[in-house]
Design a protein around this motif. Sequence first.
Motif, PDB file in Angstrom:
ATOM      1  N   THR A  74       2.276   5.732   4.652  1.00 11.48           N
ATOM      2  CA  THR A  74       3.002   5.588   3.391  1.00 11.48           C
ATOM      3  C   THR A  74       2.640   4.273   2.719  1.00 11.48           C
ATOM      4  N   LEU A  75       2.617   3.205   3.500  1.00  8.54           N
ATOM      5  CA  LEU A  75       2.266   1.893   2.959  1.00  8.54           C
ATOM      6  C   LEU A  75       0.826   1.886   2.466  1.00  8.54           C
ATOM      7  N   ARG A  76      -0.089   2.473   3.241  1.00  7.02           N
ATOM      8  CA  ARG A  76      -1.502   2.524   2.829  1.00  7.02           C
ATOM      9  C   ARG A  76      -1.663   3.244   1.490  1.00  7.02           C
ATOM     10  N   ARG A  77      -1.017   4.380   1.337  1.00  7.13           N
ATOM     11  CA  ARG A  77      -1.115   5.113   0.062  1.00  7.13           C
ATOM     12  C   ARG A  77      -0.614   4.261  -1.098  1.00  7.13           C
ATOM     13  N   GLY A  78       0.477   3.525  -0.888  1.00  6.55           N
ATOM     14  CA  GLY A  78       1.011   2.675  -1.946  1.00  6.55           C
ATOM     15  C   GLY A  78       0.098   1.515  -2.283  1.00  6.55           C
ATOM     16  N   ILE A  79      -0.400   0.827  -1.278  1.00  2.43           N
ATOM     17  CA  ILE A  79      -1.253  -0.346  -1.498  1.00  2.43           C
ATOM     18  C   ILE A  79      -2.595   0.044  -2.098  1.00  2.43           C
ATOM     19  N   GLU A  80      -3.199   1.122  -1.627  1.00  2.00           N
ATOM     20  CA  GLU A  80      -4.552   1.472  -2.040  1.00  2.00           C
ATOM     21  C   GLU A  80      -4.601   2.354  -3.282  1.00  2.00           C
ATOM     22  N   ALA A  81      -3.456   2.648  -3.876  1.00  2.42           N
ATOM     23  CA  ALA A  81      -3.405   3.456  -5.099  1.00  2.42           C
ATOM     24  C   ALA A  81      -3.950   2.665  -6.293  1.00  2.42           C
ATOM     25  N   ASP A  82      -4.192   3.372  -7.392  1.00  3.85           N
ATOM     26  CA  ASP A  82      -4.718   2.746  -8.604  1.00  3.85           C
ATOM     27  C   ASP A  82      -3.637   2.072  -9.449  1.00  3.85           C
ATOM     28  N   THR A  83      -2.376   2.424  -9.221  1.00  5.19           N
ATOM     29  CA  THR A  83      -1.268   1.824  -9.966  1.00  5.19           C
ATOM     30  C   THR A  83      -0.219   1.344  -8.964  1.00  5.19           C
ATOM     31  N   SER A  84       0.743   0.608  -9.466  1.00  2.89           N
ATOM     32  CA  SER A  84       1.784   0.049  -8.607  1.00  2.89           C
ATOM     33  C   SER A  84       2.920   1.027  -8.329  1.00  2.89           C
ATOM     34  N   ALA A  85       2.935   2.180  -8.983  1.00  5.54           N
ATOM     35  CA  ALA A  85       4.086   3.096  -8.923  1.00  5.54           C
ATOM     36  C   ALA A  85       4.452   3.507  -7.495  1.00  5.54           C
ATOM     37  N   MET A  86       3.479   3.931  -6.705  1.00  5.68           N
ATOM     38  CA  MET A  86       3.771   4.380  -5.337  1.00  5.68           C
ATOM     39  C   MET A  86       4.288   3.252  -4.468  1.00  5.68           C
ATOM     40  N   LEU A  87       3.687   2.076  -4.610  1.00  2.00           N
ATOM     41  CA  LEU A  87       4.113   0.920  -3.828  1.00  2.00           C
ATOM     42  C   LEU A  87       5.527   0.499  -4.231  1.00  2.00           C
ATOM     43  N   LEU A  88       5.808   0.497  -5.503  1.00  2.00           N
ATOM     44  CA  LEU A  88       7.136   0.106  -5.979  1.00  2.00           C
ATOM     45  C   LEU A  88       8.228   1.010  -5.424  1.00  2.00           C
ATOM     46  N   GLU A  89       7.924   2.277  -5.209  1.00  2.00           N
ATOM     47  CA  GLU A  89       8.904   3.223  -4.663  1.00  2.00           C
ATOM     48  C   GLU A  89       9.355   2.840  -3.253  1.00  2.00           C
ATOM     49  N   LEU A  90       8.582   2.003  -2.566  1.00  2.00           N
ATOM     50  CA  LEU A  90       8.941   1.598  -1.216  1.00  2.00           C
ATOM     51  C   LEU A  90       9.995   0.482  -1.184  1.00  2.00           C
ATOM     52  N   TYR A  91      10.302  -0.113  -2.339  1.00  2.00           N
ATOM     53  CA  TYR A  91      11.261  -1.217  -2.403  1.00  2.00           C
ATOM     54  C   TYR A  91      12.661  -0.729  -2.737  1.00  2.00           C
ATOM     55  N   ALA A  92      13.652  -1.306  -2.061  1.00  2.00           N
ATOM     56  CA  ALA A  92      15.058  -1.041  -2.384  1.00  2.00           C
ATOM     57  C   ALA A  92      15.383  -1.716  -3.714  1.00  2.00           C
ATOM     58  N   ASP A  93      16.412  -1.223  -4.383  1.00  2.00           N
ATOM     59  CA  ASP A  93      16.823  -1.802  -5.664  1.00  2.00           C
ATOM     60  C   ASP A  93      17.143  -3.284  -5.556  1.00  2.00           C
ATOM     61  N   ASP A  94      17.691  -3.701  -4.418  1.00  2.00           N
ATOM     62  CA  ASP A  94      18.116  -5.096  -4.228  1.00  2.00           C
ATOM     63  C   ASP A  94      17.116  -5.915  -3.405  1.00  2.00           C
ATOM     64  N   ALA A  95      15.868  -5.491  -3.351  1.00  2.00           N
ATOM     65  CA  ALA A  95      14.853  -6.179  -2.552  1.00  2.00           C
ATOM     66  C   ALA A  95      14.604  -7.599  -3.056  1.00  2.00           C
ATOM     67  N   GLU A  96      14.171  -8.442  -2.117  1.00  2.00           N
ATOM     68  CA  GLU A  96      13.778  -9.813  -2.452  1.00  2.00           C
ATOM     69  C   GLU A  96      12.384 -10.056  -1.902  1.00  2.00           C
ATOM     70  N   LEU A  97      11.522 -10.628  -2.733  1.00  2.00           N
ATOM     71  CA  LEU A  97      10.137 -10.915  -2.366  1.00  2.00           C
ATOM     72  C   LEU A  97       9.892 -12.411  -2.525  1.00  2.00           C
ATOM     73  N   ARG A  98       9.492 -13.053  -1.422  1.00  2.00           N
ATOM     74  CA  ARG A  98       9.140 -14.481  -1.439  1.00  2.00           C
ATOM     75  C   ARG A  98       7.634 -14.593  -1.302  1.00  2.00           C
ATOM     76  N   ILE A  99       7.006 -15.355  -2.208  1.00  2.00           N
ATOM     77  CA  ILE A  99       5.553 -15.510  -2.225  1.00  2.00           C
ATOM     78  C   ILE A  99       5.208 -16.972  -1.946  1.00  2.00           C
TER      79      ILE A  99
END
Length: 121
Positions: free
Chosen positions: A13-38
């Motif tokens: 599931t993660l591979r399909r999201g990361i290697e896709a041409d758009t961010s849509a599939m990857l974004l679906e893996l995040y909860a509404d209240d997710a936090e990302l630290r970079i």
Amino acid sequence: MTTAAPSGFGTDTLRRGIEADTSAMLLELYADDAELRIVDRNTQPSHPKVLHGRDEIAAMLDDVYSRDMTHSLEACVVQGDLAAYSESCRYPDGVRVLSESMLTLRDGKITGQTLIQAWDE
């Protein structure tokens, strides 16, 4: 060893999201209240860039996926409500980006992510 969390989050599931041409599939893996630290050269550990919620994460992912580059999932381990993965990206001119992420999962969605990245300069 790669396993799937009870709710279905896994390497494929993660591979399909990361290697896709758009961010849509990857974004679906995040909860509404997710936090990302970079953490990177510009946003160091004492002052990481922190994105709150899917809307802020979506804006960042949309920017990244609008660039002419490839994304590859190099490795992923999922154990219960934790996951870790390595991602490699390449621009057409050969510039590379490498990132490592640690994830916290809830009900098959990413609720927390710490991403450490480095790129060629």
